[in-house]
Design a protein around this motif. Structure first.
Motif, PDB file in Angstrom:
ATOM      1  N   ASN A  11      35.266  15.737 -33.364  1.00 14.75           N
ATOM      2  CA  ASN A  11      36.661  15.765 -32.916  1.00 14.75           C
ATOM      3  C   ASN A  11      36.664  16.287 -31.485  1.00 14.75           C
ATOM      4  OD1 ASN A  11      39.393  15.837 -32.620  1.00 14.75           O
ATOM      5  ND2 ASN A  11      39.786  16.926 -34.527  1.00 14.75           N
ATOM      6  N   ILE A  12      36.838  15.379 -30.548  1.00 16.13           N
ATOM      7  CA  ILE A  12      36.711  15.711 -29.133  1.00 16.13           C
ATOM      8  C   ILE A  12      38.079  15.699 -28.466  1.00 16.13           C
ATOM      9  CG2 ILE A  12      35.602  15.049 -26.962  1.00 16.13           C
ATOM     10  CD1 ILE A  12      33.453  13.663 -28.620  1.00 16.13           C
ATOM     11  N   ASP A  13      38.327  16.710 -27.664  1.00 13.23           N
ATOM     12  CA  ASP A  13      39.626  16.843 -27.001  1.00 13.23           C
ATOM     13  C   ASP A  13      39.651  16.002 -25.724  1.00 13.23           C
ATOM     14  OD1 ASP A  13      41.533  19.702 -25.725  1.00 13.23           O
ATOM     15  OD2 ASP A  13      42.151  17.758 -26.539  1.00 13.23           O
ATOM     16  N   ILE A  14      39.907  14.703 -25.871  1.00  6.79           N
ATOM     17  CA  ILE A  14      39.971  13.843 -24.698  1.00  6.79           C
ATOM     18  C   ILE A  14      41.313  14.088 -24.019  1.00  6.79           C
ATOM     19  CG2 ILE A  14      39.920  11.472 -23.844  1.00  6.79           C
ATOM     20  CD1 ILE A  14      37.317  12.231 -25.144  1.00  6.79           C
ATOM     21  N   LEU A  15      41.282  14.526 -22.764  1.00  5.90           N
ATOM     22  CA  LEU A  15      42.519  14.877 -22.069  1.00  5.90           C
ATOM     23  C   LEU A  15      43.130  13.661 -21.390  1.00  5.90           C
ATOM     24  CD1 LEU A  15      41.271  18.280 -20.699  1.00  5.90           C
ATOM     25  CD2 LEU A  15      42.822  17.875 -22.600  1.00  5.90           C
ATOM     26  N   ALA A  16      44.401  13.809 -21.011  1.00  4.18           N
ATOM     27  CA  ALA A  16      45.178  12.672 -20.528  1.00  4.18           C
ATOM     28  C   ALA A  16      44.519  11.906 -19.389  1.00  4.18           C
ATOM     29  CB  ALA A  16      46.564  13.142 -20.109  1.00  4.18           C
ATOM     30  N   ASN A  17      43.771  12.596 -18.534  1.00  2.67           N
ATOM     31  CA  ASN A  17      43.221  11.899 -17.375  1.00  2.67           C
ATOM     32  C   ASN A  17      42.040  10.987 -17.732  1.00  2.67           C
ATOM     33  OD1 ASN A  17      41.577  14.119 -17.953  1.00  2.67           O
ATOM     34  ND2 ASN A  17      40.842  14.274 -15.846  1.00  2.67           N
ATOM     35  N   ARG A  18      41.443  11.159 -18.918  1.00  6.80           N
ATOM     36  CA  ARG A  18      40.326  10.304 -19.320  1.00  6.80           C
ATOM     37  C   ARG A  18      40.690   9.420 -20.509  1.00  6.80           C
ATOM     38  NH1 ARG A  18      35.300  11.598 -17.205  1.00  6.80           N
ATOM     39  NH2 ARG A  18      34.749   9.524 -18.003  1.00  6.80           N
ATOM     40  N   ALA A  19      42.003   9.374 -20.823  1.00  6.87           N
ATOM     41  CA  ALA A  19      42.418   8.550 -21.961  1.00  6.87           C
ATOM     42  C   ALA A  19      42.097   7.076 -21.702  1.00  6.87           C
ATOM     43  CB  ALA A  19      43.909   8.726 -22.211  1.00  6.87           C
ATOM     44  N   TYR A  20      42.186   6.696 -20.449  1.00  6.74           N
ATOM     45  CA  TYR A  20      41.990   5.276 -20.097  1.00  6.74           C
ATOM     46  C   TYR A  20      40.607   4.780 -20.505  1.00  6.74           C
ATOM     47  CZ  TYR A  20      42.484   1.125 -17.067  1.00  6.74           C
ATOM     48  OH  TYR A  20      42.603  -0.156 -16.575  1.00  6.74           O
ATOM     49  N   ASP A  21      39.587   5.573 -20.248  1.00  4.47           N
ATOM     50  CA  ASP A  21      38.243   5.088 -20.572  1.00  4.47           C
ATOM     51  C   ASP A  21      37.611   5.723 -21.790  1.00  4.47           C
ATOM     52  OD1 ASP A  21      35.718   6.955 -18.944  1.00  4.47           O
ATOM     53  OD2 ASP A  21      37.828   7.522 -19.022  1.00  4.47           O
ATOM     54  N   LEU A  22      38.154   6.840 -22.251  1.00  4.27           N
ATOM     55  CA  LEU A  22      37.449   7.531 -23.335  1.00  4.27           C
ATOM     56  C   LEU A  22      38.155   7.501 -24.684  1.00  4.27           C
ATOM     57  CD1 LEU A  22      36.012  10.662 -21.504  1.00  4.27           C
ATOM     58  CD2 LEU A  22      34.842   8.551 -22.116  1.00  4.27           C
ATOM     59  N   PHE A  23      39.226   6.714 -24.798  1.00  2.46           N
ATOM     60  CA  PHE A  23      39.812   6.556 -26.131  1.00  2.46           C
ATOM     61  C   PHE A  23      39.082   5.416 -26.857  1.00  2.46           C
ATOM     62  CE2 PHE A  23      42.434   9.906 -26.100  1.00  2.46           C
ATOM     63  CZ  PHE A  23      43.803   9.770 -25.914  1.00  2.46           C
ATOM     64  N   SER A  24      37.790   5.361 -26.683  1.00  2.00           N
ATOM     65  CA  SER A  24      36.999   4.321 -27.331  1.00  2.00           C
ATOM     66  C   SER A  24      35.557   4.813 -27.441  1.00  2.00           C
ATOM     67  CB  SER A  24      37.036   3.021 -26.534  1.00  2.00           C
ATOM     68  OG  SER A  24      36.317   3.175 -25.329  1.00  2.00           O
ATOM     69  N   HIS A  25      34.884   4.341 -28.497  1.00  8.65           N
ATOM     70  CA  HIS A  25      33.488   4.740 -28.690  1.00  8.65           C
ATOM     71  C   HIS A  25      32.612   4.181 -27.583  1.00  8.65           C
ATOM     72  CE1 HIS A  25      34.979   5.919 -32.611  1.00  8.65           C
ATOM     73  NE2 HIS A  25      33.821   6.485 -32.871  1.00  8.65           N
ATOM     74  N   TYR A  26      32.942   2.981 -27.157  1.00 10.10           N
ATOM     75  CA  TYR A  26      32.149   2.356 -26.087  1.00 10.10           C
ATOM     76  C   TYR A  26      32.253   3.176 -24.805  1.00 10.10           C
ATOM     77  CZ  TYR A  26      30.040  -1.228 -23.196  1.00 10.10           C
ATOM     78  OH  TYR A  26      29.208  -1.905 -22.348  1.00 10.10           O
ATOM     79  N   GLY A  27      33.484   3.601 -24.500  1.00 12.75           N
ATOM     80  CA  GLY A  27      33.698   4.409 -23.295  1.00 12.75           C
ATOM     81  C   GLY A  27      32.935   5.718 -23.364  1.00 12.75           C
ATOM     82  N   LEU A  28      32.960   6.355 -24.523  1.00 10.62           N
ATOM     83  CA  LEU A  28      32.250   7.619 -24.661  1.00 10.62           C
ATOM     84  C   LEU A  28      30.737   7.393 -24.578  1.00 10.62           C
ATOM     85  CD1 LEU A  28      32.653  10.613 -24.943  1.00 10.62           C
ATOM     86  CD2 LEU A  28      32.595  10.355 -27.429  1.00 10.62           C
ATOM     87  N   ALA A  29      30.273   6.261 -25.145  1.00  9.17           N
ATOM     88  CA  ALA A  29      28.836   5.943 -25.043  1.00  9.17           C
ATOM     89  C   ALA A  29      28.442   5.785 -23.580  1.00  9.17           C
ATOM     90  CB  ALA A  29      28.542   4.667 -25.830  1.00  9.17           C
ATOM     91  N   ARG A  30      29.305   5.106 -22.828  1.00  8.21           N
ATOM     92  CA  ARG A  30      29.028   4.917 -21.395  1.00  8.21           C
ATOM     93  C   ARG A  30      28.949   6.266 -20.681  1.00  8.21           C
ATOM     94  NH1 ARG A  30      32.897   0.813 -19.336  1.00  8.21           N
ATOM     95  NH2 ARG A  30      34.400   2.350 -20.068  1.00  8.21           N
TER      96      ARG A  30
END
Lengths: 677, 337
Positions: free
Chosen positions: A45-64
Motif C-alpha cells: 500500500n503505497i502513498d502515491i501523491l497527487a503530483n505522481r498520480a499521472y504516471d504512478l497510478f499503474s503497475h507499469y508506471g511503478l515498474a518503470r
C-alpha cells in the motif's frame, strides 16, 4: 494505492527484490504504508501523491520508476518490457457498425473502442480473481475483470458496454440534461445536471463518463456483443462530476489527475492480449476518435540551471552527473550549456513543467545522510508578535500559578448549547457551518460560556471543586463580516454551599481578572444586578462576571452557585504593561484602627464603602479589608474586619484626631443599620 | 580580655533564648547586669590592663552593655505574664498547597514552540481562523477543482447574504492549515523575513485517536535571496533539539505539497526512540506562491514548513490519543503533571 508486487515484476527483467524495492521507494519516492502477504504475492500500500498520480497510478508506471531507481542507486540494469505487442495493430474500418458523436467540445480528448461480437460471458479464473481481490477490486465476470486488470496494469480505465442495450446503435459523448437520472451498476441512483459528462445513446445516459457505468448497459450473463471503450476525458470534466455528484471511483481517480493520451490504444491492445489468454477473441471492429481541438504538438522543453540546483541543495553536482540522472529517469536531454540543462518533457510525466520540478528530481535522489548545517545569515531584527504572545503568556501563567486549571474546547457548538445563554433572536449573529460533522455541532461558538459549562458538568462528577479557564477564539457576525475575538473564560464552582466559600470564589475570580488584565489597563467592576457585574478596561466594556441562571442550573442538574467570567482580550493584550513610576514612601506615620462590623446581608460591600467615603474624611488614607466571615450566631449577617489608616498630610496626626474621625465612621455605619463589634 | 568579652556575649545570647517568663528574666538580668553581675566583674578587671588594651576593651565593654540592656528591655516590654514563650508547636512536615493549576499540555507545548521560534528570530503572524479559499488554497498553488484540494477536507461557512468575497474567492471556509498565512505575510511585509503562524485549524474528518476536527499547527515561512537546504536544516536542529531537550537525528524523505517544490517530510529520532517519527512537512516555496504575491521568484526564495502541534505534544508527553487535549477532563491533565 495497492500494488501487487508480482504484477510489478511481470513487467521487469530480471526480477527485482521485494525488500530492496521497498527500501528504494521509501528513500527516494514516497511512503510505503503497509505491506501484506497474499498467497505467494505481496501487496504494497503505497502513498502515491497527487503530483505522481499521472504516471504512478499503474503497475507499469511503478515498474518503470523502480527500474530507474535500480539503475541510479544500485547501478543495476533492469529492463522494462514493452507495453504491448507491437505486432498488434488496429485498423479502423471505413464503415462503423456503431456510430459515434462527440457533443462535449474539448471535454473529450480521445475516444477509441473495439466492438466484439458473439462473446461468451464467463467467470474469471481464480488467478485473475485473486489478483483483483488482493488489490481491493471485486471480480464480476471475465470481461469486466480484464478491463479492471488493464486499468491497474497501465493506468488506462476501460469500460465495457452491452451493445444490444445501446439504443439507435450510436454512442454520444455529451453533458447530461438537467433532471435526468441514472442508476449505476452498484445500484445507486444519481440525479444529473448539465455539469455531468455522460456516455449516452439516443434515449439517455448509459454511463457517467470516466466515473461509473450504468446498470442498464452493463455486462450481464445475457450479453452477446460488447463494446470496450478506452477513452480520455478532460480532467476538468471529471473533477466537476466528482464534485457535484460527490462520487468517486478507480477510474475517476485516474482521469481527474490526467491520463496519457497514447494509453487509449495500448489499453485496447492489452485488453485483447489478456482476454485471449482466458477465452476466445477472434475478430473485432476498431474505432478511434482523436479530438482535433486538442493540441497535437506535445513537445515541451524544460530548462534548469545547474548553479541553481547546487545553490539550493548546497551540493556540488557536475553537468554530467545531473544529465546522467535525468537520462536514467527516461528524460531526454536535448541540450546542455555551461550552466543550463534542457530536457524534453517526458510524455509519461505531467508534473515536470518548470525548473523546480527538475530540481525536485535531483533532490529526491540525493542521499541526505549527513546534511551539512550552515547558519542562515539574516539581519538582526526584533521579532514582532502580531498575536501578542507575550501578553497572553503572562495572563495564562498567572492563572495557572493561582490554581486555575486550563482546558481547550472545540470550536463547534449546537443549538441547544446556545439556547442556554442566548435567545432565538440572537441566532442571526452566529456563524453557521454548511457541512458540520453533526447537527449538534453546526455553529461556531460565539462565546466560551457553553464550553465552560460543558467542562463543569464533565468534571463535577469527579471533583468537589472545579476551577478552570480557557483562552481561545469566539466567532460572530459583526458589520457584515465574521469577527474573531480572543476571549478569556473563567469558571469557578464549589460543591460547598456555604456562603463563605462562594464569597471566596467571587473574590478570587475578581482578583484573577484584576491582576491579569489589570497589568495593561485600569480594571473597574460595575454592579448591574444581583446576578452579574460588568468589567471595564480603561472605561471600555470588555466582559462580565456572572452567576449562572437557575434555569440553566436545573437543565444541567447543578445545585450550587456557578461563577463565570468572560472577557474579550483583544484590546487588552495589544497594550503594553502599564507604566509605573516610583512614588516616595510616606515618611509621616499613620495611626491604625481596626474596624470589626456585623453587616446585615441586605447591605452590600459597595454600600459600606460608599457610606464611609461619603464622609469625605481627609485623614482616612486607607481602608483594607482583612477578613470576611459568617458568625454562626448571626447567620443573617456578614462579619467584616477592616484595617483603617489615618494620617495628616504635613504633620503627624494625633490619636485624638484619628479617634474623632474613626467615631464619625462608626456613627455613620450604625445609622445605616450596621452593628459594631 | 577580648576573648572573655566574646565568650560572655555568646553566653548571654544563648541563655536569653531560654528565658520563658518575667521571673526568669529578672534573675537573668541580675546575673548579667546586676551590681555583682558578670559585666560588673569584667569592668572591674579593666584597671589591670595596659593603656592600649584598655583603649580597646573599654569601648567594647560599653557596647555590649548597651546591647544587653536593649535586648533585655525588649523582652521586658513584650514578655507579659501571659506571653510565655511556648514550645515549638508547628509541625514542619505539613504538606504544601497543591495550588498550581493543571496546564493543558497542548497549550504548554504551543507556548514552548512560540518561545523557541522567537528566540531564533522568527516573528509571529496572526491569521484568522475564518479564511477565504483564495488564501487557503488558490494563492498556495492549489487551484479550484484540483485533485490536490482533496488532501484537505474543508468546512464551509454557510453563506449569508453578503460574504467575504475578495480576490476571486468563492467560498468562506475554516482554514485547513496555518499555511494560509503565506500570501498575506508576503503582502504585508517586505522580505527578507522569517515568520511563523500558529493556531487552530479545522478539517472535516471523522474523529479518532489521531484525528480531530479541531487541531493546531505552526507554519513557518523564511523568504530571503540566499537560502539553501543547509540553512534550513540548521534551523531545524536548533528548533527540535530545544523542543525535545535532547540531541537527535533528522531525516529527510521526498514528499509533495502543492505550495513547495521540492517538497519533503521530516522525521526525528531521539536517543531513546526506536524509529524515526514524522513531525513536519516542508520544502522550497513553489515559484507560483512567490509570484502570486507579486514578487520575482527568480530573486526571492522561500522555505516553508509546517507541523502539527498535537503530534509534537503527543510525542513529548507520551500521550496516545489526540482527543484528550479537547476532552476538558482535568483528571487527564492531572496525570501529566
Amino acid at each position: 494505492m495497492k500494488f501487487s508486487f508480482n504484477l510489478i515484476n511481470s513487467f521487469l527483467k530480471p526480477k527485482i527484490d521485494l525488500n530492496i524495492s521497498i527500501d528504494l521507494i521509501e528513500k527516494y519516492l514516497t511512503e510505503v504504508k503497509e505491506i501484506g502477504k497474499f498467497a505467494n504475492d505481496h501487496i504494497l500500500n503505497i502513498d502515491i501523491l497527487a503530483n505522481r498520480a499521472y504516471d504512478l497510478f499503474s503497475h507499469y508506471g511503478l515498474a518503470r520508476e523502480l527500474a530507474s531507481l535500480y539503475l541510479i542507486k544500485k547501478n543495476e540494469k533492469i529492463a522494462l518490457q514493452p507495453l504491448s505487442n507491437a505486432n498488434m495493430e488496429f485498423r479502423q474500418s471505413s464503415e462503423q457498425s456503431i456510430r459515434f458523436k462527440n457533443k462535449s467540445g474539448d471535454n473529450l480528448n480521445r475516444y477509441s473502442y473495439i466492438y466484439i461480437k458473439d462473446i461468451k460471458v464467463q467467470e474469471s479464473p481464480d488467478e485473475l480473481k485473486n489478483l483483483l481481490f488482493s488489490l481491493g477490486i471485486k471480480p464480476i465476470n471475465l470481461i469486466v475483470d480484464v478491463t479492471n486488470l488493464v486499468m491497474v496494469e497501465i493506468g488506462q480505465p476501460l469500460h465495457a458496454f452491452d451493445v444490444d442495450m445501446i439504443k439507435g446503435k450510436e454512442i454520444i459523448v455529451a453533458f447530461a440534461n438537467k433532471g435526468e437520472t441514472i442508476k449505476t451498476f452498484d445500484e445507486k441512483e444519481y440525479k444529473l445536471t448539465n455539469n455531468i459528462l455522460t456516455i449516452r445513446d439516443i434515449s439517455g445516459p448509459l454511463a457517467i463518463a470516466g466515473v461509473k457505468g450504468g446498470v442498464s448497459s452493463g455486462i450481464t450473463n445475457k450479453t452477446k456483443n460488447i463494446v470496450v471503450e478506452s477513452a480520455n476525458f478532460s480532467e476538468k470534466a471529471i473533477r466537476n462530476t466528482a464534485f457535484y455528484l460527490k462520487i468517486g471511483s478507480d477510474a475517476e481517480k485516474r482521469f481527474k489527475n490526467g491520463v496519457d493520451l497514447d494509453l487509449t490504444i495500448f489499453g485496447l491492445q492489452r485488453f485483447c492480449e489478456l482476454y485471449k489468454k482466458y477465452s476466445k477473441l477472434d475478430s473485432y471492429e476498431f474505432f478511434d476518435f482523436k479530438n482535433p481541438l486538442i493540441a497535437k504538438d506535445r513537445k515541451e522543453i524544460v530548462k534548469c540551471s545547474l548553479a541553481q540546483i547546487n545553490k539550493m541543495l548546497n551540493i556540488n553536482l557536475k553537468t554530467k552527473d545531473a544529465c546522467d540522472i535525468f537520462e536514467k529517469l527516461n528524460f531526454q536531454v536535448v541540450k546542455t550549456s555551461k550552466d543550463l540543462i534542457c530536457i524534453e518533457k517526458p510524455l509519461f510525466r505531467n508534473d515536470i513543467n518548470i525548473e523546480e520540478d527538475l530540481i525536485e528530481e535531483i533532490f529526491r535522489l540525493q542521499d541526505f545522510d549527513n546534511i551539512k548545517r550552515e547558519s542562515l545569515s539574516m539581519e538582526l531584527k526584533m521579532p514582532r508578535q502580531l498575536n501578542h504572545f507575550d501578553n497572553v503568556k503572562l495572563i495564562r501563567n498567572y492563572l495557572l500559578h493561582n490554581g486555575v486549571n486550563e482546558i481547550a474546547s472545540i470550536s463547534f457548538v449546537g443549538k441547544n448549547d446556545l439556547l442556554d445563554f442566548y435567545d432565538s433572536s440572537d441566532f442571526p449573529n452566529f456563524v453557521e457551518i454548511d457541512n458540520p460533522v453533526s447537527q449538534d455541532l453546526n455553529f461556531l461558538r460565539p462565546s466560551l460560556n457553553p464550553c465552560l459549562l460543558k467542562a463543569l458538568t464533565n468534571n463535577a462528577r469527579f471533583s468537589d471543586e472545579v476551577n478552570l479557564f480557557e483562552i481561545g477564539k469566539v466567532y460572530s457576525y459583526g458589520l457584515g463580516s465574521i469577527k474573531e475575538n480572543i476571549t478569556l473564560g473563567i469558571l469557578m464552582f464549589n460543591k460547598d454551599k456555604s456562603l463563605l466559600s462562594q464569597i471566596s470564589n467571587l473574590r478570587k475570580i475578581k482578583s484573577l481578572i484584576f491582576n491579569t488584565c489589570g497589568l495593561f489597563c485600569e480594571i473597574n467592576f460595575k454592579y448591574i444586578n444581583n446576578l452579574n457585574i460588568s468589567i471595564y478596561a480603561d472605561n471600555d466594556f470588555v466582559g462580565k462576571v456572572f452567576l449562572l441562571d437557575e434555569k440553566i442550573k436545573i437543565n444541567h442538574k447543578i445545585l450550587q452557585d456557578v461563577l463565570i467570567s468572560e472577557i474579550i482580550l483583544d484590546n487588552i493584550i495589544i497594550r503594553k504593561i502599564k507604566e509605573t513610576s516610583f512614588k516616595n514612601i510616606d515618611k509621616i506615620p499613620y495611626v491604625k484602627r481596626d474596624l470589626s462590623i456585623l453587616v446585615p446581608k441586605k447591605i452590600s460591600y459597595k454600600d459600606l464603602i460608599d457610606t464611609i467615603q461619603n464622609l469625605k474624611l481627609k485623614s482616612l488614607r486607607e481602608i483594607d479589608l482583612i477578613d470576611i466571615y459568617i458568625d454562626k450566631n448571626f447567620k443573617d449577617c456578614i462579619s467584616y474586619t477592616f484595617h483603617l489608616q489615618f494620617g495628616a498630610s504635613s504633620r503627624t496626626i494625633t490619636e485624638l484626631e484619628a479617634d474623632k474621625d474613626f467615631t464619625k465612621i462608626l456613627e455613620s455605619l450604625k445609622s445605616q443599620g450596621v452593628f459594631i463589634r | 580580655m577580648q576573648d572573655k568579652i566574646r565568650n560572655i556575649k555568646k553566653k548571654f545570647e544563648t541563655e536569653i533564648a531560654l528565658v520563658k517568663d518575667k521571673k526568669s528574666l529578672f534573675s537573668f538580668e541580675k546575673k548579667f547586669l546586676g551590681r555583682r553581675g558578670i559585666l560588673k566583674l569584667l569592668f572591674d578587671e579593666l584597671k589591670n590592663l595596659s593603656l592600649e588594651e584598655k583603649k580597646i576593651a573599654g569601648p567594647l565593654l560599653n557596647k555590649i552593655k548597651e546591647e544587653f540592656f536593649s535586648k533585655i528591655n525588649f523582652l521586658k516590654d513584650n514578655l507579659g505574664q501571659d506571653n510565655i514563650k511556648k514550645e515549638v508547636e508547628l509541625d514542619l512536615t505539613l504538606p504544601q498547597y497543591s495550588k498550581s493549576g493543571f496546564f493543558n499540555p497542548l497549550v504548554q507545548v504551543s507556548e514552548k514552540i512560540q518561545e523557541t521560534f522567537l528566540r531564533l528570530g522568527f516573528s509571529i503572524y496572526d491569521s484568522a481562523h475564518v479564511e477565504t479559499d483564495y488564501y487557503n488554497f488558490t494563492s498556495l498553488n492549489i487551484p479550484e477543482m484540483h485533485p490536490a484540494r482533496d488532501m484537505w477536507n474543508t468546512f464551509y461557512i454557510k453563506s449569508k447574504v453578503k460574504t467575504q468575497n475578495t480576490e476571486n474567492s468563492k467560498y468562506t471556509i475554516l482554514r485547513t492549515h496555518t499555511t494560509a498565512f503565506q500570501a498575506r505575510a508576503l503582502k504585508d511585509f517586505k522580505p527578507p523575513f522569517k515568520f511563523i503562524n500558529i493556531g487552530r485549524c479545522f478539517r472535516y474528518e471523522p474523529v479518532d485517536k489521531t484525528h480531530n476536527t479541531d487541531f493546531n499547527q505552526v507554519d513557518g515561512l523564511i523568504v530571503s535571496k540566499d537560502i539553501n537546504l543547509s540553512n534550513f536544516v540548521d534551523i531545524l536542529y536548533n528548533f527540535f533539539e530545544e523542543i525535545f531537550e535532547s540531541k537527535l537525528d533528522i531525516k529527510i524523505s521526498p514528499s509533495y505539497f502543492p505550495f513547495v517544490e521540492p517538497g519533503f517530510e521530516l522525521s526525528i529520532k531521539r536517543k531513546n526512540d526506536d524509529k524515526f517519527l514524522e513531525v513536519m512537512g516542508a520544502g522550497f516555496s513553489h515559484p507560483n506562491v512567490i509570484k502570486n504575491a507579486g514578487l520575482d521568484s527568480k530573486v526571492w526564495k522561500g522555505i516553508a514548513f509546517g507541523m502539527g502541534i498535537e503530534r509534537i505534544a503527543m510525542i513529548y508527553y507520551k500521550i496516545d490519543d489526540i482527543r484528550y487535549f479537547y476532552s476538558q477532563d482535568l483528571r487527564v491533565f492531572k496525570n501529566i503533571q
